[in-house]
Design a protein around this motif. Structure first.
Motif, PDB file in Angstrom:
ATOM      1  N   LEU A   1      17.329   9.951 -13.066  1.00 52.53           N
ATOM      2  CA  LEU A   1      16.214  10.304 -13.761  1.00 52.53           C
ATOM      3  C   LEU A   1      15.424   9.286 -14.101  1.00 52.53           C
ATOM      4  O   LEU A   1      14.260   9.024 -14.227  1.00 52.53           O
ATOM      5  N   GLU A   2      16.265   8.275 -14.686  1.00 50.76           N
ATOM      6  CA  GLU A   2      15.442   6.746 -15.028  1.00 50.76           C
ATOM      7  C   GLU A   2      14.890   6.285 -14.275  1.00 50.76           C
ATOM      8  O   GLU A   2      13.483   5.790 -14.245  1.00 50.76           O
ATOM      9  N   ILE A   3      15.387   6.192 -12.701  1.00 50.63           N
ATOM     10  CA  ILE A   3      14.768   5.725 -11.605  1.00 50.63           C
ATOM     11  C   ILE A   3      13.616   6.359 -11.131  1.00 50.63           C
ATOM     12  O   ILE A   3      12.539   6.013 -10.752  1.00 50.63           O
ATOM     13  N   MET A   4      13.592   7.725 -11.309  1.00 48.72           N
ATOM     14  CA  MET A   4      12.311   8.681 -10.836  1.00 48.72           C
ATOM     15  C   MET A   4      11.173   8.379 -11.933  1.00 48.72           C
ATOM     16  O   MET A   4      10.041   8.329 -11.161  1.00 48.72           O
ATOM     17  N   GLU A   5      11.507   8.228 -13.035  1.00 49.06           N
ATOM     18  CA  GLU A   5      10.653   7.985 -14.196  1.00 49.06           C
ATOM     19  C   GLU A   5       9.818   6.419 -13.630  1.00 49.06           C
ATOM     20  O   GLU A   5       8.547   6.484 -13.733  1.00 49.06           O
ATOM     21  N   VAL A   6      10.562   5.420 -13.013  1.00 44.22           N
ATOM     22  CA  VAL A   6      10.051   4.260 -12.755  1.00 44.22           C
ATOM     23  C   VAL A   6       8.981   4.665 -11.707  1.00 44.22           C
ATOM     24  O   VAL A   6       7.940   4.147 -11.566  1.00 44.22           O
ATOM     25  N   LEU A   7       9.649   5.198 -10.609  1.00 46.66           N
ATOM     26  CA  LEU A   7       8.895   5.670  -9.534  1.00 46.66           C
ATOM     27  C   LEU A   7       7.521   6.521  -9.653  1.00 46.66           C
ATOM     28  O   LEU A   7       6.536   6.189  -9.072  1.00 46.66           O
ATOM     29  N   ARG A   8       7.658   7.550 -10.703  1.00 45.27           N
ATOM     30  CA  ARG A   8       6.467   8.292 -10.875  1.00 45.27           C
ATOM     31  C   ARG A   8       5.461   7.629 -11.646  1.00 45.27           C
ATOM     32  O   ARG A   8       4.198   7.716 -11.381  1.00 45.27           O
ATOM     33  N   LYS A   9       5.906   6.554 -12.500  1.00 48.18           N
ATOM     34  CA  LYS A   9       4.883   5.633 -13.014  1.00 48.18           C
ATOM     35  C   LYS A   9       4.251   4.773 -12.306  1.00 48.18           C
ATOM     36  O   LYS A   9       3.185   4.599 -12.308  1.00 48.18           O
ATOM     37  N   ILE A  10       5.163   4.271 -11.163  1.00 52.48           N
ATOM     38  CA  ILE A  10       4.366   3.331  -9.978  1.00 52.48           C
ATOM     39  C   ILE A  10       3.295   4.070  -9.416  1.00 52.48           C
ATOM     40  O   ILE A  10       2.161   3.631  -9.125  1.00 52.48           O
ATOM     41  N   ASN A  11       3.746   5.467  -9.053  1.00 55.62           N
ATOM     42  CA  ASN A  11       2.838   6.305  -8.238  1.00 55.62           C
ATOM     43  C   ASN A  11       1.307   6.808  -9.163  1.00 55.62           C
ATOM     44  O   ASN A  11       0.288   6.749  -8.776  1.00 55.62           O
TER      45      ASN A  11
ATOM     46  N   GLU B   1       0.684  -1.123   0.111  1.00 56.19           N
ATOM     47  CA  GLU B   1      -0.038  -0.007  -0.048  1.00 56.19           C
ATOM     48  C   GLU B   1       0.991   1.459  -0.030  1.00 56.19           C
ATOM     49  O   GLU B   1       0.512   2.362  -0.407  1.00 56.19           O
ATOM     50  N   LEU B   2       2.255   1.167   0.540  1.00 57.31           N
ATOM     51  CA  LEU B   2       3.014   2.184   0.609  1.00 57.31           C
ATOM     52  C   LEU B   2       4.416   1.838   0.417  1.00 57.31           C
ATOM     53  O   LEU B   2       4.851   0.901   0.726  1.00 57.31           O
ATOM     54  N   ILE B   3       4.967   2.611  -0.601  1.00 58.71           N
ATOM     55  CA  ILE B   3       6.529   2.498  -0.994  1.00 58.71           C
ATOM     56  C   ILE B   3       7.369   3.662  -0.064  1.00 58.71           C
ATOM     57  O   ILE B   3       7.121   4.633  -0.201  1.00 58.71           O
ATOM     58  N   LEU B   4       8.283   3.087   0.624  1.00 58.12           N
ATOM     59  CA  LEU B   4       9.327   4.003   1.282  1.00 58.12           C
ATOM     60  C   LEU B   4      10.634   3.828   0.528  1.00 58.12           C
ATOM     61  O   LEU B   4      11.247   2.781   0.646  1.00 58.12           O
ATOM     62  N   ALA B   5      10.863   4.811   0.165  1.00 59.22           N
ATOM     63  CA  ALA B   5      12.200   4.836  -0.599  1.00 59.22           C
ATOM     64  C   ALA B   5      13.202   5.789   0.214  1.00 59.22           C
ATOM     65  O   ALA B   5      13.010   7.096   0.071  1.00 59.22           O
TER      66      ALA B   5
END
Length: 227
Positions: free
Chosen positions: A178-188, A161-165
């Protein structure tokens, strides 16, 4: 009405009897993306440890993914962590196991039994982070960015339910960050709630979102342009 994922009231955080943070009041709702910023030693990691049960909450009240942090027992912590995904700066992959074996290890540890279900889940999370063809690779065969993608896939295994990074881009070059942020934003964007501790102010400017600053023992929201 938005579902509350995290609620803290009048919380103070101690590390070895030393006051780290005081008077924290925070509500996090399903689908939020929230940054934690602040200097090293400002309490970001201690805060995250409270959230995943590594430090006890001894002052104030709090709940996270329907668990009461003030009454959390040791036996509850594994169940709490099944509802959380945690991503660390240093990946924490087991070096002697392949990508797939790393993920199987987590699934077995959290109660999965059926081999086909595990296989399907591993394929699903690897696909989500763009690593579908890397299951047989060993960690040392992967770049830092690839290892962090696997770490994010691992965090997704139990559909948390929650991801802590915690500083997930801290060991990565700017382009890979930037690539990792794109992955996280897509998941969000697909509905997952994410709290991300970071030092990388460039990411905050490129991907603005609610930001909490840790400074002099306090936590407060900052307007993006003043970060």
């Amino acid at each position: 009405m938005s579902q509350t994922i995290l609620n803290l009231k009048n919380v103070s955080i101690y590390q070895e009897h030393q006051l780290v943070l005081s008077d924290i009041n925070l509500d996090v709702y399903k689908g939020d993306f929230i940054y934690f910023i602040g200097k090293t030693g400002s309490g970001k990691s201690s805060f995250l440890k409270i959230l995943y049960g590594d430090l006890p909450l001894t002052e104030g009240t709090g709940s996270i993914v329907d668990y009461d942090l003030t009454t959390l027992k040791d036996k509850d912590i594994p169940y709490l962590r099944r509802k959380l995904g945690v991503v660390f700066q240093d990946f924490k992959l087991l070096p002697d196991r392949s990508v797939k074996e790393n993920l199987v290890f987590v699934l077995k540890a959290t109660g999965w039994i059926d081999k086909q279900e595990m296989e399907d889940q591993i394929q699903e999370v690897l696909t989500k982070v763009g690593m579908a063809n890397f299951a047989s690779k060993m960690p040392h065969q992967l770049s830092g960015g690839e290892q962090q993608r696997i770490a994010i896939a691992r965090a997704l295994l139990n559909d948390p339910e929650l991801i802590l990074a915690d500083e997930p881009t801290g060991n990565l070059d700017p382009q890979t960050s930037l690539e990792i942020m794109e992955v996280l934003r897509k998941i969000n964007a697909n509905g997952k709630t994410i709290i991300m501790a970071t030092h990388d102010y460039a990411l905050l400017l490129k991907y603005p979102s609610k930001t909490l600053k840790f400074e002099e023992g306090k936590v407060f929201e900052v307007v993006q342009k003043t970060v």
